[in-house]
Design a protein around this motif. Structure first.
Motif, PDB file in Angstrom:
ATOM      1  N   ALA A 276      12.254  27.683 -94.192  1.00 31.88           N
ATOM      2  CA  ALA A 276      11.639  28.933 -93.747  1.00 31.88           C
ATOM      3  C   ALA A 276      10.450  29.302 -94.619  1.00 31.88           C
ATOM      4  O   ALA A 276       9.423  29.802 -94.132  1.00 31.88           O
ATOM      5  N   THR A 277      10.567  29.055 -95.922  1.00 31.14           N
ATOM      6  CA  THR A 277       9.454  29.337 -96.836  1.00 31.14           C
ATOM      7  C   THR A 277       8.261  28.448 -96.530  1.00 31.14           C
ATOM      8  O   THR A 277       7.103  28.912 -96.519  1.00 31.14           O
TER       9      THR A 277
ATOM     10  N   PHE B  21       2.316  21.096 -95.121  1.00 28.89           N
ATOM     11  CA  PHE B  21       3.415  22.041 -94.952  1.00 28.89           C
ATOM     12  C   PHE B  21       4.408  21.543 -93.899  1.00 28.89           C
ATOM     13  O   PHE B  21       5.621  21.788 -94.014  1.00 28.89           O
ATOM     14  N   GLU B  22       3.932  20.872 -92.869  1.00 31.61           N
ATOM     15  CA  GLU B  22       4.838  20.300 -91.887  1.00 31.61           C
ATOM     16  C   GLU B  22       5.706  19.220 -92.522  1.00 31.61           C
ATOM     17  O   GLU B  22       6.906  19.136 -92.235  1.00 31.61           O
ATOM     18  N   CYS B  23       5.112  18.400 -93.385  1.00 26.61           N
ATOM     19  CA  CYS B  23       5.883  17.362 -94.084  1.00 26.61           C
ATOM     20  C   CYS B  23       6.940  17.979 -94.990  1.00 26.61           C
ATOM     21  O   CYS B  23       8.094  17.536 -95.016  1.00 26.61           O
ATOM     22  N   PHE B  24       6.548  19.023 -95.738  1.00 22.18           N
ATOM     23  CA  PHE B  24       7.501  19.639 -96.654  1.00 22.18           C
ATOM     24  C   PHE B  24       8.597  20.382 -95.888  1.00 22.18           C
ATOM     25  O   PHE B  24       9.770  20.352 -96.285  1.00 22.18           O
ATOM     26  N   ALA B  25       8.239  21.054 -94.795  1.00 23.51           N
ATOM     27  CA  ALA B  25       9.248  21.749 -93.992  1.00 23.51           C
ATOM     28  C   ALA B  25      10.240  20.751 -93.402  1.00 23.51           C
ATOM     29  O   ALA B  25      11.466  20.967 -93.440  1.00 23.51           O
ATOM     30  N   PHE B  26       9.743  19.645 -92.870  1.00 20.30           N
ATOM     31  CA  PHE B  26      10.614  18.618 -92.315  1.00 20.30           C
ATOM     32  C   PHE B  26      11.477  17.995 -93.407  1.00 20.30           C
ATOM     33  O   PHE B  26      12.679  17.737 -93.206  1.00 20.30           O
ATOM     34  N   ALA B  27      10.890  17.781 -94.591  1.00 22.50           N
ATOM     35  CA  ALA B  27      11.645  17.217 -95.708  1.00 22.50           C
ATOM     36  C   ALA B  27      12.755  18.157 -96.162  1.00 22.50           C
ATOM     37  O   ALA B  27      13.867  17.721 -96.493  1.00 22.50           O
TER      38      ALA B  27
ATOM     39  N   HIS C  55       4.479  29.672 -95.135  1.00 18.05           N
ATOM     40  CA  HIS C  55       3.226  29.425 -95.855  1.00 18.05           C
ATOM     41  C   HIS C  55       2.336  28.411 -95.140  1.00 18.05           C
ATOM     42  O   HIS C  55       1.259  28.075 -95.640  1.00 18.05           O
ATOM     43  N   ALA C  56       2.774  27.933 -93.975  1.00 21.57           N
ATOM     44  CA  ALA C  56       1.914  27.047 -93.194  1.00 21.57           C
ATOM     45  C   ALA C  56       0.974  27.818 -92.281  1.00 21.57           C
ATOM     46  O   ALA C  56       0.081  27.229 -91.674  1.00 21.57           O
ATOM     47  N   LYS C  57       1.154  29.122 -92.183  1.00 21.80           N
ATOM     48  CA  LYS C  57       0.359  29.950 -91.292  1.00 21.80           C
ATOM     49  C   LYS C  57      -0.496  30.925 -92.100  1.00 21.80           C
ATOM     50  O   LYS C  57      -0.177  31.244 -93.239  1.00 21.80           O
TER      51      LYS C  57
END
Length: 551
Positions: A281-282, A231-237, A286-288
């Motif tokens: 934001a999505t 999720f960190e990778c996708f959020a950063f992407a 969903h990372a938590k």
């Protein structure tokens, strides 16, 4: 004429003003009723928001007995407050009466105003000296870096004064930039290419985020780059998928590219900021827990539903507020008081952002569609003086906001603690180019198959791929990420060098690259844009922002 006819004529003449007055009164009553119902609906929404917040922040019964002594009231968002202390004591005690804090804030305001003055003079020098090889955004970033490097040798700590606050960026700097772009949009070209623009902005940004996120996750898993969670990778992407081709668009004006290409790149860059923010934001949500504990299919479904709801309701809210402003200016004649008319225009331009954020929607999406609807409907109900003043005021505010943003980015190289991960920076650049390619070429083929009358040529597709510069939105979004200190410093360093690379390489080489592509595809003759009477002026300031030229 008989006396009876004369009496009927006199009666008709006396009756007409009465009927006109009754019609005006009826119209005003209808408008008043609509306004009352609108206010009532807004109050109901706030009431429900307050109820939901109170329900989410309920304390347990055992804690209530202890907390009831000191806390017995909640604020508008449901947060517990101490009734023994006033709002000024709770929120302003850190500032009011604190001389050092007051001086810091005053110095910060003076500092950024002084930087804006220097940046404005730098832009003026670029225009007057006809410097065609340096984009305006790069010059301001270089100025910010120069100021940051000078202050780094000072004995005093200037990091708090010259640091960019995410709240300042999203609440003060970004809204006028988005609204100004939407309000001054060429709606004819925009809506005639609305489906392709939405395709590139929504599907394209999503594809780019998936390619970058999957690539970083796989490279981190095998130990090539710094490792992050999925999720960190996708959020950063998602954060670095938003393009900001300011310098490229200015060069488009200089070389007079096709109107289709200009509007596709401009419309995509204007919409995908909001799409990137919503996607990020999505992903963070969903990372938590409890969302990260769901199965993969439910996570994807939940993320899709969350994104769709936020996108749709934010757009509807912006359009609704824009139509409400048009209705207000239609029924209330403020043309005789231009100052009041202009003040209401300014207020309506910012209302959708604050209202959407209060409802956990996308303020950027709301203010974007509000600007488009106000440009289409509200503008015709205000006086010409207010129209001209409003347009040029927002162009000036947008220029100041963009200048501040680029200057803050330049100073960030010396205000934050850099944590270099060379392979992460290298692969982020490669994946951004790869994700942009996976975005542009397949979707352009799909658009060409669905729309036979207007085709996106291969030359235009290559230029669209090359125009994928990154801007300040991704930097501010990374500042907002809730990560541990090491990961956040790594991502901030990566984003800074990604912005610097795309601004220098893609922005600086855009003019020779477009000339090279034109030589490679000589048969695809450029169609001149409709706004070409100022060709000499455009050629003399080829790579300046269009706002700067017109101001």
């Amino acid at each position: 004429m008989t006396p009876l006819a004369n009496g009927a004529t006199i009666w008709q003449q006396l009756r007409e003003p009465i009927i006109t007055s009754q019609r005006r009164s009826t119209s005003m009553v209808r408008f008043a009723v609509k306004t009352v119902f609108t206010i009532f609906a807004v109050l109901l929404v706030f009431q429900f928001v307050g109820v939901d917040s109170i329900e989410q922040n309920e304390i347990t019964k055992s804690e209530e007995a202890v907390a009831a002594v000191a806390v017995n009231k909640t604020d508008v968002l449901g947060e517990a407050i101490d009734t023994n202390a006033t709002s000024l004591e709770q929120h302003g005690a850190a500032i009011v009466g604190n001389v050092s804090e007051e001086k810091k804030r005053s110095l910060a305001i003076f500092f950024i105003l002084f930087v804006i003055v220097l940046a404005t003079l730098v832009v003026h020098m670029l225009i007057v000296s006809k410097v065609h090889w340096m984009p305006e955004s790069l010059a301001i970033v270089a100025l910010g870096a120069l100021i940051g490097s000078i202050l780094s040798y000072s004995r005093r700590d200037w990091s708090e004064i010259e640091a960019l606050s995410p709240d300042v960026f999203f609440l003060v700097l970004l809204p006028p930039i988005i609204f100004e772009n939407a309000y001054n949009l060429n709606k004819g070209y925009f809506f005639s290419n609305f489906v392709p623009i939405l395709t590139f902005a929504i599907l394209g940004t999503t594809i780019s985020a998936m390619v970058i996120g999957a690539g970083l996750y796989i490279l981190g898993a095998i130990g090539i780059v710094f490792e992050f969670t999925f999720f960190e990778c996708f959020a950063f992407a998602a954060m670095i998928s938003a393009v900001d081709p300011v310098a490229t668009l200015a060069i488009f004006q200089a070389v007079k590219v096709e109107s289709l290409l200009y509007m596709l790149v401009f419309g995509e860059s204007m919409l995908n900021d909001a799409v990137s923010i919503v996607l990020a934001a999505t992903a963070v949500r969903h990372a938590k827990p409890p969302f990260n504990e769901l199965p993969a299919t439910e996570i994807i479904t939940s993320a899709f539903v969350t994104f769709t709801e936020m996108f749709f309701f934010s757009a509807c809210l912006g359009v609704g507020i824009g139509l409400l402003s048009a209705l207000l200016f239609k029924h209330v004649d403020l043309r005789k008081t231009p100052s009041l008319e202009f003040a209401l225009l300014l207020i309506f331009s910012y209302i959708p952002y604050g209202f959407a954020e209060a409802l956990n929607l996308s303020g950027i999406m709301a203010i974007l569609f509000c600007g488009i609807s106000m440009s289409q409907f509200t503008r015709h109900n205000v006086s010409p003086i207010a129209q001209i003043t409003f347009r040029h005021t927002f162009r000036t505010i947008s220029f100041v906001a963009e200048t501040s943003t680029f200057a803050y980015i330049g100073m960030a190289f010396f205000t934050i603690k850099l944590n270099f991960e060379p392979w992460l920076i290298f692969w982020s650049v490669v994946l951004c180019l790869l994700g942009r390619a996976c975005n542009v070429f397949p979707l352009a083929y799909l658009v060409n198959q669905c729309r036979k009358d207007v085709q996106i040529s291969m030359k235009n597709q290559i230029i669209m791929w090359f125009s994928g510069m990154r801007g300040a939105v991704c930097f501010a979004l990374v500042l907002y990420m809730d990560l541990d200190k090491e990961k956040k410093s790594v991502l901030l360093t990566t984003v800074l060098f990604l912005i610097l690379f795309t601004t220098i390489f893609l922005g600086g080489s855009a003019l020779p690259f477009i000339s090279f592509i034109n030589r490679c595809y000589p048969n695809e003759r450029l169609r001149k844009r409709r706004r070409t009477p100022r060709s000499e002026a455009n050629n003399s300031s080829a790579i300046m922002m269009s706002k700067t030229q017109e101001m």
